[in-house]
Structures are given as C-alpha cells and as structure tokens.
Design an enzyme around this catalytic site. Structure first.
Site, short mmCIF file in Angstrom:
data_model
loop_
_atom_site.label_atom_id
_atom_site.label_comp_id
_atom_site.label_asym_id
_atom_site.label_seq_id
_atom_site.Cartn_x
_atom_site.Cartn_y
_atom_site.Cartn_z
N GLU A 178 0.80 -1.24 0.00
CA GLU A 178 0.00 0.00 0.00
C GLU A 178 0.84 1.30 0.00
O GLU A 178 0.42 2.29 0.58
CB GLU A 178 -0.99 0.01 1.18
CG GLU A 178 -1.90 -1.21 1.24
CD GLU A 178 -2.90 -1.20 2.41
OE1 GLU A 178 -3.20 -0.12 2.94
OE2 GLU A 178 -3.37 -2.30 2.76
N ASP A 208 -11.25 -4.77 3.76
CA ASP A 208 -11.16 -4.41 5.19
C ASP A 208 -12.46 -3.78 5.68
O ASP A 208 -12.97 -2.86 5.07
CB ASP A 208 -10.04 -3.36 5.38
CG ASP A 208 -8.66 -3.93 5.08
OD1 ASP A 208 -8.45 -5.12 5.36
OD2 ASP A 208 -7.81 -3.18 4.56
N HIS A 215 0.53 -1.22 17.13
CA HIS A 215 0.51 0.20 17.49
C HIS A 215 1.74 0.63 18.26
O HIS A 215 1.98 1.81 18.45
CB HIS A 215 -0.74 0.52 18.31
CG HIS A 215 -1.98 0.37 17.50
ND1 HIS A 215 -2.80 -0.74 17.61
CD2 HIS A 215 -2.52 1.13 16.52
CE1 HIS A 215 -3.79 -0.62 16.75
NE2 HIS A 215 -3.64 0.50 16.08
N1 LIG Z 1 -5.12 -2.79 4.91
C1 LIG Z 1 -5.05 -1.80 5.95
C2 LIG Z 1 -5.95 -2.16 7.08
C3 LIG Z 1 -5.87 -1.27 8.26
S1 LIG Z 1 -7.22 -1.43 9.31
C4 LIG Z 1 -3.63 -1.69 6.43
O1 LIG Z 1 -2.92 -2.68 6.34
O2 LIG Z 1 -3.19 -0.64 6.89
#
Ligand SMILES: N[C@@H](CCS)C(=O)O
Ligand SMILES: CN1c2c(nc(N)[nH]c2=O)NC[C@@H]1CNc1ccc(C(=O)N[C@@H](CCC(=O)N[C@@H](CCC(=O)N[C@@H](CCC(=O)O)C(=O)O)C(=O)O)C(=O)O)cc1
Ligand SMILES: [Zn+2]
Length: 766
Positions: free
Chosen positions: A493, A608, A704
């Site tokens: 991404e 998602d 996180h």
């Molecule tokens: N595909 C996204 C989901 C986050 S909730 C990610 O990996 O950041």
C-alpha cells in the site's frame, strides 16, 4: 441571557503541531521542556480562538498529549505496577502506557486502546487490579491547566470524565478479577479532593462527562450514579454540568432523580433531538439544560433555523437563564479550521463548518435566542442561503447511480457456492501451508514515501516519476517478504495516503480537504474525505499496483480494498441521505473493483471492514439489527462477484465480536483477520462456541507499539488460540497494517512471527 458553550476543542493545532512535537520527542529530537512549552502554546491558542469568537463557557483539561482517558489514569494513579515500577519521568510513564516502552532496559507493552463509542477516536482503556487503590496526582492536570488559562485572563470550565464512566469504560487487568464498578467507593474521595482543589483554584463550574449514560447499563453501573453524585455535589465543590453525548438518555431516566442535585445536564440534540421534551420534563426545578445543537461529529454547517427552533422549545419550558447553547459533544472529532482549505470548490466550502467555525456557530445561536434573530440577521441569512445551495446543488444527485441501485438483486449478494466447496478450490489454486502467514496490507509508510507523495501532489514530480517510485517500493516489499518467507504477499500500500482517503479521492461524489486532520489515536491523524453526493467509480482504483506486484512475484498476491462500511464511517458522510443508501453506492463501486482485480490475476482479495463494529448503534435492539442487515449486505454485495476459487479475506481491528458475532459470520468471508493481541484469547471462545466454519487469523502482536514481540511471546499467543480454534483454521498475522511502524522493528517482529508459525506447522505436520 442564554450562554454559549463548547464541550472540548481539537488538540492537534491548525498544522498538527502537537503530533509533530510528540513524534519529535519520541525520536529524541525535541527536549521534554520544549514539548511542554509547545503544548502550553497550543492550549493558549485554542482558548484564545474560543474567547475571541465570544464563547461564554470555554473548556479546559480537554487537551491531552495522547488521550484524555489516559490523562485520568495518571491523574488518579490507576497506573499498573509494570509501568510505575520503573520510576520513569511522569510524561514518559504516560507515553509508556499509551504506546509501550522498549528503551534503556525497560520493556513494557502499552495498555489496550479501544474505540471511543461509535467514533474513529481511540481511548486507552483503564486497567484495574484486584486491590486497586487511587491517589490524586501531586500536580493535578485539570487544576494546572485551569490556572494556566486563568493566568492568561481566560476563565474556563474544566472537563473531567465522570467516575462512573471512568470505571465502566475500564476493565480488570489480565489475570485479575476485579469488577471495575466495585471500585467506586475507593475512587470517589479522589474526585472530591480534585473538585475541592478546582474550587480553590477558582473554578465555579466543572463539566463532568458521563457518556456511558447513552448505553444500556448493567444495574450495578446504573446504581452507581446515586452514591457518586451524592458525594460530588456540595457547597465546597464547584457546580457540575453532567454531559452526555452520542445518544439519548431517555432509557436511563431512572438515573436522573439521583442527578437532580447537579447544576446542569447536557444532552446531544443533534443525534437525538426527540429526547428534548422528555429530558426537560425530568429536570429538577432549577436545573439547567445544556442543549447540544452544533454537531461535534460532522463537518456540515449547522442548520440555524432548526437549531434555534430546538433551543426556543427548551427556553419556552425553562426560561432563558436555564438554557445553554452548546456543541453536541467535544469538537475533538472535527478538523481544526475551514480557513486553511484553499482547494475546496467555493460552492461546497459554503456548506461546511470545522471546529473554529462551530465555536462561532454556538455564539450566533445563543445571541439569536437571547437578543432576537434581528441581532444576527446577516448570519442567519447567509446560513439559510448555504442550506438552500446544498439542497439544490447538482453535485448531490447522479441518476445513473440511482438506476443501478434500483437493479440490485438478492442473488448479487451471494457467492456461487458454500464455503466448503469454495475452500476446496482455493486450496488447490493457492497451495497454502498449514498456519499460513500474511500481513494486513500496509508496510511502513516511510518518510521517503510521504515526501515523494507530497512532491507529486504539489506537481514537483511527474505522474510517471511517482509511479516509478511506487513500483520500486513494491519491488522492495516483495523482496523483503521473500526474505521473511511469508506465504501470502501484499504490495504494501505505498501509493495510499490513507485506507479511506485514498478511495475517496478516486470516487465521484466525494470532496477532500488539504488540512482537515482529525485525531484518531495518540499522534495519529486522519483526513476523512467528505461524501457530498451519489457515489460512483469512474475508473479502477487499485488494479495497477496489485497487478504490478503480482507480475513480479510467484507468490499469491493479496489485493487490498477498504470495505463499504469503513469507507462510509471513516469519511464524513452526507446527512441528507440515509447511510444505508451511501453504503450500497460504495458497495457497487467496490464490487466493480473486486471483479477487476480478479480479472487482473489477483486471487486473494481482502476487503477491510474495521469500522463495521463502530457503526453498530450503541444500544441493543431493533436499530442494531437493521444496521447489521444493511451493513452485512453492503459487504456481501461488494465481494460476491468473484469465482469460488478466489479467496475473500476481511480484516477487523478494534472489534469486540461477542455482541454481533452473527453478523461477522453472515459476511461469509473465507478468511478473517482480527485484532486480538491485546485481548484475552478467551474472546475467541465465541468462534468455538458457534462452531465458526471458516478461516481466521487473530492478530498475534500489537502493531501500534514500536515494541518487538519475541518469538516465544508469539508462540504463546498461538498456543492460546489453539484452545479455541482448529489448527487448519488458523492463519498467523499481525493485528493490523504496519504503516505506522519503522522497517527495523517490522522485520524483527515478522521474523519472529514466521518462525513461530513454522514451529506450529512442523508440530502439526503429521
Ligand atoms: N489494509 C489496511 C488495514 C488497516 S485497518 C492496512 O494494512 O493498513
Ligand atoms: C486503521 N486505522 C485507520 C482509521 N481511520 C482511517 N481513516 N485510517 C486508518 O488507517 N481508524 C482506525 C485506525 C487508526 N489508525 C491509524 C493508523 C495510522 C494513521 C496514520 O498514519 N496517519 C498519518 C497520516 C496518514 C496520511 O494521510 N498521510 C498523508 C499525508 C502525510 C503528511 O502528513 N504529509 C506531510 C508532508 C510530507 C512530509 O514531509 O512528511 C504534510 O501534509 O504536512 C500521506 O501519506 O500522503 C499520520 O501521520 O498521522 C492514522 C490512523
Ligand atoms: Zn486494521
């Protein structure tokens, strides 16, 4: 005179100064003193904005470095021993609870972070011990910040979370059995001490938030209000404004008699205007109503006519001196100011109001009802004009979208075959091992990625140069996944600024801001796109990057989409069309994307839906079931256009499944990845009890925190999961995407994850 009031102001600053300061401090690039100075500067700036707008009641203690509930954990010394034993500086101890600490020989994970009611804000969950005690911190933050404002010549109303909500929103620590609400007697003296100190500092009134009153409450939580507010009301204490928001309190009316001695009650009249009459009827004879008529959760300009009518209704019953005009909730959930938006189409900008503008709105409404409409005639006329312009704008309607919606059939929601048949085909097609490993989609969004995207947005590099850069990033993450020996790959991404904003920017019917940041958790912000009209997909949105990734690897490549409910909930939705209609429009757009991905050779597609839980009405009942029905339908509509051999994944973070498990099962996704590392594995029991037939990857570590989980920790987590799930059902993955992490810790954590999966794969091989 009718006073105006703001329940809370966004903390980040007009240019996300707080985020930048926090992150610089964590990276040892800003001193502690400078961090504190910057925070003080921001607080003063925000108070001044409200004062200059003419707000009568300005909040203090609404500022937090990380989260306001975490502030209260520290304020009452409800700090688990694993943090306090290291004698860290208070601010470092605070951040350790918020984001974990792995430095100078201290290694401690963060406390659990969960969704704040039905918003996209996350709070740190108070975590209590058997034998828990409380003690007021030496320099109580609400007092310090009240005095800070006073010194600047601004009289504020401090905001506290109320004792019942503080306890009810918390939980027993792992391995502990204390029922949080049973701690009330121990907590109340600390509240009394704090309120006395606030009074001594000069605070006449205090806003005490009890948002749990909008939930269905367990009898013992309900019963806690009476003893609590008997103790917290008295001559030596400030007057209390008890605030509720995000729902109505009518179903908890039996609690109100025990609240009759509080000075005022605040209710959310944006969400539930119909509660006005009955709440007014329940007030004690001199009690004041704070009427929340300016939306703290959305960016639409307040309809002054409607808001004034509501306030006038209250005034008719109570008189002007017993009504306050207020924001419906804290403005924490809105962006800072519309003034910095230079690129919004002029027509559209007229429809919006961000935090700074909303503070002016409460002032205008209060003046209109105090001095009469003529006193604010120009503002009322401009507002009516904006309402009219929006209602009649061509931007809001797209007949082709409506026509397509009218042709949606039941069959379009269903996959071709039931799961066992689909799975048989997927197994051959994808040849996956036992305990397959994967990630949730995003890999670290490095500084370099952000810089290149920024350059591209500003036109400093061409589309071709940016595309080349993205391709190189994809090559790099594929190489890393090869080295890590993961099983199902992702493209990482890198092209996405945010999982919702990215899609909003590619869909018709949306507009976006350049600076409309809203805090999501800690220092992390989002820039929700705004749905202004009917939604459609002019062109494929993700196919190019996924196809490219698949073309340079022989491993199964997972396509990555954000589901319709998450696109809806993490945008600012329209308020003139039902959300189910907007969700279906999004679903149709995504359905085309899913089909296009499959046609491009992507045979694993993850849609998602982390916001599915968040959209759930806060109270059980018919509204919940109605919501779940259209929400599940929109997910199925988005996904069901593919062949049986294509594997549909979905991902959920921040979800507690027990109360809506049937909906999760009804999604009919082949594989679910869920956040679980901070929860007790017992929560997975629901999957066992309901004999969940499909595959599932409960997250094995918390993404996180920068902390690296050891291989043994991950093995232990998998072992716990195996108590509830069959080995052949189990996937091994992190809790959520890795975009907020650095590469160093990502590689280390994933190495441990893969090794742990291999261990179990070998163990169950025969
Ligand atoms: N595909 C996204 C989901 C986050 S909730 C990610 O990996 O950041
Ligand atoms: C999964 N989560 C998400 C939620 N909501 C979303 N809308 N998105 C989510 O992913 N809710 C629940 C959770 C919350 N989690 C997160 C996780 C991570 C973030 C996050 O990383 N936010 C970023 C901002 C992301 C973004 O939009 N980036 C843009 C702009 C980047 C930027 O700041 N650019 C600079 C200039 C560049 C530079 O010099 O660095 C600028 O504009 O000033 C992008 O990448 O292009 C954050 O940093 O806070 C949020 C929620
Ligand atoms: Zn997630």
């Amino acid at each position: 005179m009718v006073q105006s009031s703001v329940l809370g102001f966004p903390r980040m600053g007009g240019n996300r100064e707080l985020k930048k300061a926090n992150e610089a401090y964590w990276a040892d690039k800003l001193s502690r003193d400078d961090l504190l100075k910057e925070a003080k500067r921001l607080r003063l700036e925000h108070w001044k904005i409200q004062k200059d707008a003419g707000v009568d009641i300005i909040p203090s203690n609404d500022f937090a470095f990380y989260d306001h509930i975490l502030d209260h954990i520290q304020l009452f010394n409800a700090i688990p021993d694993r943090y306090s034993k290291h004698s860290l500086h208070p601010i470092d101890e605070y951040f350790a609870m918020g984001r974990g600490h792995q430095k100078d020989g201290v290694d401690v994970p963060s406390l659990e972070m969960v969704k704040w009611f039905d918003s996209n804000y996350h709070y740190v969950k108070p975590t209590f011990q058997d034998g828990q005690t409380f003690k007021l911190s030496e320099k109580p933050k609400p007092v310090v910040e009240f005095l800070e404002a006073k010194e600047a010549g601004i009289n504020t109303r401090p905001v506290l979370i109320g004792p019942v909500s503080f306890l009810a929103l918390g939980k027993a620590d792992r391995g502990q059995s204390v029922d949080p609400i049973s701690l009330l007697d121990k907590l109340l003296p600390v509240y009394v001490e704090l309120l006395e100190k606030l009074k001594a500092a000069g605070a006449e009134t205090v806003q005490i938030d009890e948002p749990v009153l909008v939930y269905d409450l367990a009898p013992k939580v309900k019963a806690a209000f009476k003893p609590a507010y008997e103790k917290l009301v008295g001559d030596k204490l400030p007057k209390l404004v008890l605030a509720t928001y995000f729902g109505d309190i009518v179903h908890n009316f039996d609690v109100l008699p025990s609240l009759q001695s509080v000075y005022a009650i605040h209710i959310d009249l944006v969400r539930n205007p119909e509660q006005l009459e009955s709440v007014v009827g329940q007030l004690a004879s001199n009690q004041i109503l704070s009427a929340g008529v300016v939306d703290g959760r959305n960016i639409w300009k307040t309809n002054f006519k409607r808001a004034i009518e509501l306030v006038e209704t209250a005034i008719q019953k109570l008189g002007k001196d017993r009504v306050i005009v207020a924001t419906s909730s804290s403005l924490l959930h809105t962006p800072h100011s519309l003034d910095s938006e230079k690129k919004l189409p002029g027509e559209v900008k007229e429809w919006f109001s961000f935090a700074v503008q909303k503070t002016a709105e409460v002032v205008t409404i209060a003046k209109a009802v105090t001095d009469g409409p003529a006193s604010v005639r120009e503002a009322l006329e401009a507002n009516a004009q904006a309402m009219q312009s929006r209602a009649s704008s061509a931007r809001t309607n797209n007949q082709a979208v409506k026509d397509r919606q009218s042709k949606v059939t039941e069959a379009m929601h269903e996959r071709q075959s039931p799961f066992p048949e689909r799975y048989a085909q997927q197994k051959t097609h994808l040849s996956l091992p036992l305990f397959p490993t994967t990630t949730i989609g995003s890999f670290p969004q490095t500084k370099e990625i952000r810089i290149q995207r920024n350059k591209f947005t500003k036109g400093e590099i061409t589309a071709a140069e940016y595309e080349k850069f993205i391709e190189k990033e994809i090559q790099d993450v594929i190489k890393i996944q090869d080295e890590l020996k993961l099983d199902v790959y992702v493209h990482g991404e890198p092209e996405r600024n945010d999982m919702v904003q990215y899609f909003g920017e590619r869909l018709d019917g949306y507009v976006f801001t350049t600076n409309g940041w809203v805090q999501s958790y800690g220092s992390r912000c989002v820039r929700p796109p705004i749905i202004v009209g009917d939604i459609s997909r002019p062109a494929p949105m993700t196919v190019k990057e996924s196809k490219y990734a698949a073309s340079i690897s022989s491993k199964p490549m997972k396509g990555m989409l954000t589901g319709p409910i998450t696109c809806l909930r993490w945008s600012f939705p329209r308020d003139d069309v039902h959300q189910s209609v907007q969700a279906q429009q999004l679903a149709l757009a995504l359905r085309d994307e899913v089909v296009d991905l499959e046609a491009a050779g992507i045979y694993v597609i993850q849609v998602d839906e982390p916001a599915l839980r968040e959209g759930l009405p806060l109270r059980a009942g018919r509204e919940r079931e109605k919501y779940l029905s259209w929400a599940v339908d929109s997910f199925k509509l988005a996904c069901a256009g593919v062949k049986d051999s294509t594997q549909i994944h979905s991902h959920f973070c921040y979800s507690e499944f027990q109360d809506f498990f049937h909906a999760i099962a009804a999604l009919d996704a082949d594989v679910l990845s869920i956040e679980n590392s901070k929860s007790d594995a017992k929560l997975l029991k629901v999957f066992e009890d309901k004999a969940y037939p499909r595959h599932i990857g409960p997250g094995v570590y918390d993404i996180h925190s920068p902390r690296v989980p050891s291989e043994q920790e991950i093995k232990d987590r998998i072992n716990e999961m195996l108590a509830y799930l069959k080995p052949e059902q189990l996937w091994v993955n992190p809790d959520c995407g890795l975009k907020t992490r650095q590469w160093k810790e990502t590689k280390a954590a994933l190495t441990n994850l893969v090794n742990a999966a291999i261990f179990y794969r070998q163990k169950y091989a025969s």
